[in-house]
Design an enzyme around this catalytic site. Structure first.
Site, PDB file in Angstrom:
ATOM      1  N   GLY A  87      41.280  47.176  44.076  1.00  0.00           N
ATOM      2  CA  GLY A  87      41.739  45.966  44.767  1.00  0.00           C
ATOM      3  C   GLY A  87      42.726  45.220  43.882  1.00  0.00           C
ATOM      4  O   GLY A  87      43.368  45.800  42.999  1.00  0.00           O
ATOM      5  N   ASN A  88      42.806  43.924  44.084  1.00  0.00           N
ATOM      6  CA  ASN A  88      43.755  43.076  43.368  1.00  0.00           C
ATOM      7  C   ASN A  88      43.515  43.114  41.855  1.00  0.00           C
ATOM      8  O   ASN A  88      44.428  43.366  41.068  1.00  0.00           O
ATOM      9  CB  ASN A  88      43.575  41.658  43.934  1.00  0.00           C
ATOM     10  CG  ASN A  88      44.669  40.703  43.559  1.00  0.00           C
ATOM     11  OD1 ASN A  88      44.389  39.612  43.075  1.00  0.00           O
ATOM     12  ND2 ASN A  88      45.912  41.068  43.783  1.00  0.00           N
ATOM     13  N   LYS A 130      31.446  30.318  38.591  1.00  0.00           N
ATOM     14  CA  LYS A 130      32.651  29.495  38.782  1.00  0.00           C
ATOM     15  C   LYS A 130      33.252  29.716  40.169  1.00  0.00           C
ATOM     16  O   LYS A 130      33.960  28.859  40.682  1.00  0.00           O
ATOM     17  CB  LYS A 130      33.661  29.709  37.655  1.00  0.00           C
ATOM     18  CG  LYS A 130      34.151  31.153  37.460  1.00  0.00           C
ATOM     19  CD  LYS A 130      35.316  31.527  38.336  1.00  0.00           C
ATOM     20  CE  LYS A 130      35.591  33.019  38.330  1.00  0.00           C
ATOM     21  NZ  LYS A 130      36.603  33.434  39.289  1.00  0.00           N
TER      22      LYS A 130
HETATM   23  P1  NAD Z   1      39.628  42.631  46.179  1.00  0.00           P
HETATM   24  O1  NAD Z   1      39.109  41.289  46.490  1.00  0.00           O
HETATM   25  O2  NAD Z   1      41.102  42.827  46.129  1.00  0.00           O
HETATM   26  O3  NAD Z   1      38.966  43.593  47.267  1.00  0.00           O
HETATM   27  C1  NAD Z   1      39.632  44.632  47.897  1.00  0.00           C
HETATM   28  C2  NAD Z   1      39.065  45.956  47.456  1.00  0.00           C
HETATM   29  O4  NAD Z   1      37.812  46.209  48.118  1.00  0.00           O
HETATM   30  C3  NAD Z   1      39.999  47.090  47.861  1.00  0.00           C
HETATM   31  O5  NAD Z   1      40.137  48.014  46.804  1.00  0.00           O
HETATM   32  C4  NAD Z   1      39.262  47.715  49.023  1.00  0.00           C
HETATM   33  O6  NAD Z   1      39.559  49.082  49.183  1.00  0.00           O
HETATM   34  C5  NAD Z   1      37.832  47.526  48.593  1.00  0.00           C
HETATM   35  N1  NAD Z   1      36.899  47.740  49.684  1.00  0.00           N
HETATM   36  C6  NAD Z   1      36.959  47.249  50.945  1.00  0.00           C
HETATM   37  N2  NAD Z   1      35.922  47.719  51.671  1.00  0.00           N
HETATM   38  C7  NAD Z   1      35.202  48.523  50.845  1.00  0.00           C
HETATM   39  C8  NAD Z   1      34.015  49.289  50.997  1.00  0.00           C
HETATM   40  N3  NAD Z   1      33.349  49.316  52.145  1.00  0.00           N
HETATM   41  N4  NAD Z   1      33.561  49.977  49.927  1.00  0.00           N
HETATM   42  C9  NAD Z   1      34.218  49.933  48.754  1.00  0.00           C
HETATM   43  N5  NAD Z   1      35.339  49.235  48.539  1.00  0.00           N
HETATM   44  C10 NAD Z   1      35.823  48.540  49.581  1.00  0.00           C
HETATM   45  O7  NAD Z   1      38.981  43.159  44.824  1.00  0.00           O
HETATM   46  P2  NAD Z   1      39.348  42.699  43.334  1.00  0.00           P
HETATM   47  O8  NAD Z   1      40.260  41.507  43.328  1.00  0.00           O
HETATM   48  O9  NAD Z   1      39.801  43.912  42.630  1.00  0.00           O
HETATM   49  O10 NAD Z   1      37.965  42.181  42.775  1.00  0.00           O
HETATM   50  C11 NAD Z   1      37.045  43.006  42.090  1.00  0.00           C
HETATM   51  C12 NAD Z   1      36.140  42.147  41.236  1.00  0.00           C
HETATM   52  O11 NAD Z   1      36.927  41.505  40.229  1.00  0.00           O
HETATM   53  C13 NAD Z   1      35.427  41.013  41.975  1.00  0.00           C
HETATM   54  O12 NAD Z   1      34.123  40.904  41.481  1.00  0.00           O
HETATM   55  C14 NAD Z   1      36.224  39.778  41.605  1.00  0.00           C
HETATM   56  O13 NAD Z   1      35.444  38.602  41.604  1.00  0.00           O
HETATM   57  C15 NAD Z   1      36.672  40.113  40.194  1.00  0.00           C
HETATM   58  N6  NAD Z   1      37.904  39.451  39.733  1.00  0.00           N
HETATM   59  C16 NAD Z   1      38.977  39.298  40.535  1.00  0.00           C
HETATM   60  C17 NAD Z   1      40.135  38.698  40.048  1.00  0.00           C
HETATM   61  C18 NAD Z   1      41.362  38.488  40.892  1.00  0.00           C
HETATM   62  O14 NAD Z   1      42.204  37.646  40.548  1.00  0.00           O
HETATM   63  N7  NAD Z   1      41.526  39.238  41.982  1.00  0.00           N
HETATM   64  C19 NAD Z   1      40.183  38.282  38.726  1.00  0.00           C
HETATM   65  C20 NAD Z   1      39.077  38.467  37.914  1.00  0.00           C
HETATM   66  C21 NAD Z   1      37.935  39.051  38.440  1.00  0.00           C
HETATM   67  P1  13P Z   2      39.342  34.247  42.666  1.00  0.00           P
HETATM   68  O1  13P Z   2      38.496  35.399  43.102  1.00  0.00           O
HETATM   69  O2  13P Z   2      38.908  32.923  43.192  1.00  0.00           O
HETATM   70  O3  13P Z   2      40.807  34.506  42.966  1.00  0.00           O
HETATM   71  O4  13P Z   2      39.233  34.143  41.087  1.00  0.00           O
HETATM   72  C1  13P Z   2      39.767  35.155  40.337  1.00  0.00           C
HETATM   73  C2  13P Z   2      39.235  35.092  38.957  1.00  0.00           C
HETATM   74  O5  13P Z   2      38.115  35.483  38.727  1.00  0.00           O
HETATM   75  C3  13P Z   2      40.106  34.527  37.921  1.00  0.00           C
HETATM   76  O6  13P Z   2      39.623  34.739  36.633  1.00  0.00           O
END
Ligand code: NAD
Ligand code: 13P
Length: 359
Positions: A12-13, A214
């Site tokens: 994902g992101n 958070k």
């Molecule tokens: P995301 O929110 O972009 O989620 C999309 C992902 O989920 C895609 O890869 C999609 O294919 C997958 N997905 C959808 N349905 C699914 C299913 N049924 N089974 C498996 N995968 C499926 O994900 P992200 O941003 O990569 O977040 C991952 C973790 O990282 C989370 O715990 C988030 O809190 C944490 N995080 C995110 C950020 C940020 O800025 N995005 C920063 C730090 C930490």
């Molecule tokens: P959000 O999922 O609210 O975008 O936060 C991302 C994050 O964990 C930043 O460190």
């Protein structure tokens, strides 16, 4: 020495961003790491074409991290088991609601000597009570698991704007000590970039609790901002939120260190950045201005990404209800009541006032 094989579970992101970071480092340190990084992708069709094949030909994740060029040594794979089979370091990075299903599939299919790092933010609440996700991974797969968490909005890290992060890892009892096992030096080499500064510590619980909770606080900030109450109100939510985060840590994970919340990127810095520009705050603001539900706001704003606070506030509520301690965490509970029981957002100050021990 045989270099470490690295894989990323999730795309994902944040998953794709971290895969970019580590692929840059595996290419930069070929004696330490096999340059090729496998990334498991939950495949889907984008205008009729598989996302996996788009990533492997265009070298961009057009859906979850558009306009960012990915290293060519990063290879997308739709098959989970072949992605993880040969990995020495498995980096978990998926929205945490999908973790149990994925881990169950992986059981018995990872090297017994593999080590894991969880970049997830959330908890597992189940038969064992409230569990850190790293502990859940460790228990289910029987491999040591650390965590990475910090003030890291993925789009900024992906653009290589400078930021800091915290990696937490505890050297396991069965550490092989032959230069072939993961230690703090290996983790620093894997994650540190000129634009992504890593501090490696041991407090897995502290960084994981801060990272999970958070997101709940950020929903609270989004509500008051969406109501048009401005910066002072948002700061008040963050003040109460930080207090509840630390209290939660001390009550349920006494091994976590209070210093971590104040001194590490994964602590107060992540709270601040998420409450300023994260997805959780955006979803909550939109709920306030549009009157939409959390899940509708998430679906409308995030194009398949996830605002983890929506699930985490429910997990926290369920756990605190079991412990009969809801009254000790008025902000967390107020966020839950707004998201799930249509309690009016305007009630937040009263709900906090009633019970806020920090006043
Ligand atoms: P995301 O929110 O972009 O989620 C999309 C992902 O989920 C895609 O890869 C999609 O294919 C997958 N997905 C959808 N349905 C699914 C299913 N049924 N089974 C498996 N995968 C499926 O994900 P992200 O941003 O990569 O977040 C991952 C973790 O990282 C989370 O715990 C988030 O809190 C944490 N995080 C995110 C950020 C940020 O800025 N995005 C920063 C730090 C930490
Ligand atoms: P959000 O999922 O609210 O975008 O936060 C991302 C994050 O964990 C930043 O460190």
């Amino acid at each position: 020495d045989t270099p470490f094989n690295v894989c990323v579970v999730g795309s994902g992101n944040w998953g794709t961003t971290i895969a970019k970071v580590v692929s840059e480092n595996t290419a930069a340190h070929p004696h330490l790491f096999n340059p090729k990084v496998n990334m498991w992708v939950f495949d889907e069709k984008i205008d009729g074409e598989s996302l996996v094949s788009i990533i492997n030909t265009k070298h961009q994740n057009v859906k979850y991290l558009p306009d960012i060029n990915l290293p060519h040594n990063l290879v997308a794979n739709p098959d989970l088991l072949s992605t993880v089979a040969e990995a020495d370091i498995i980096i978990f990075n998926i929205p945490h609601q999908f973790l149990p299903r994925i881990v169950q599939q992986m059981k018995g299919n990872v090297k017994p000597t593999a080590r894991a790092i969880s970049c997830l933010k959330g908890f597992e609440v189940g038969k064992k009570g409230v569990q850190l996700l790293s502990a859940y991974i460790e228990d289910e797969l029987d491999i040591p698991c650390g965590a990475l968490s910090g003030a890291n909005l993925a789009p900024e890290v992906a653009k290589e704007n400078w930021s800091e992060t915290t990696v937490a890892y505890q050297i396991p009892k069965n550490y092989r000590g032959d230069g072939k096992d993961v230690d703090h030096r290996v983790l620093k080499a894997l994650f540190h970039r000129p634009y992504f500064h890593v501090s490696v510590i041991e407090d897995i619980a502290g960084i994981s609790i801060a990272g999970a909770l958070k997101n709940v606080v950020a929903l609270g900030c989004g509500f008051v901002e969406g109501l048009g109450w401005g910066n002072n109100a948002s700061a008040a939510i963050q003040r109460v939120g930080l207090g509840e985060i630390i209290k939660f840590g001390q009550m349920f994970f006494p091994e976590s260190r209070v210093e971590t919340y104040y001194q590490e990127s994964a602590g107060v810095a992540d709270l601040i950045t998420t409450c300023s520009g994260g997805r959780n705050v955006k979803v909550a603001r939109f709920m306030a201005t549009s009157g939409k539900s959390a899940t509708d706001a998430e679906a409308e704003l995030l194009n398949g990404q996830s605002a983890q606070g929506i699930i985490t506030c429910k997990e926290v509520h369920e756990w605190l209800e079991t412990c009969e301690l809801l009254h000790e965490f008025p902000l967390f509970e107020a966020v839950y009541q707004i998201v799930y029981n249509n309690v009016r957002m305007e009630m937040i100050p009263d709900l906090i006032d009633e019970l806020d021990e920090f006043r």
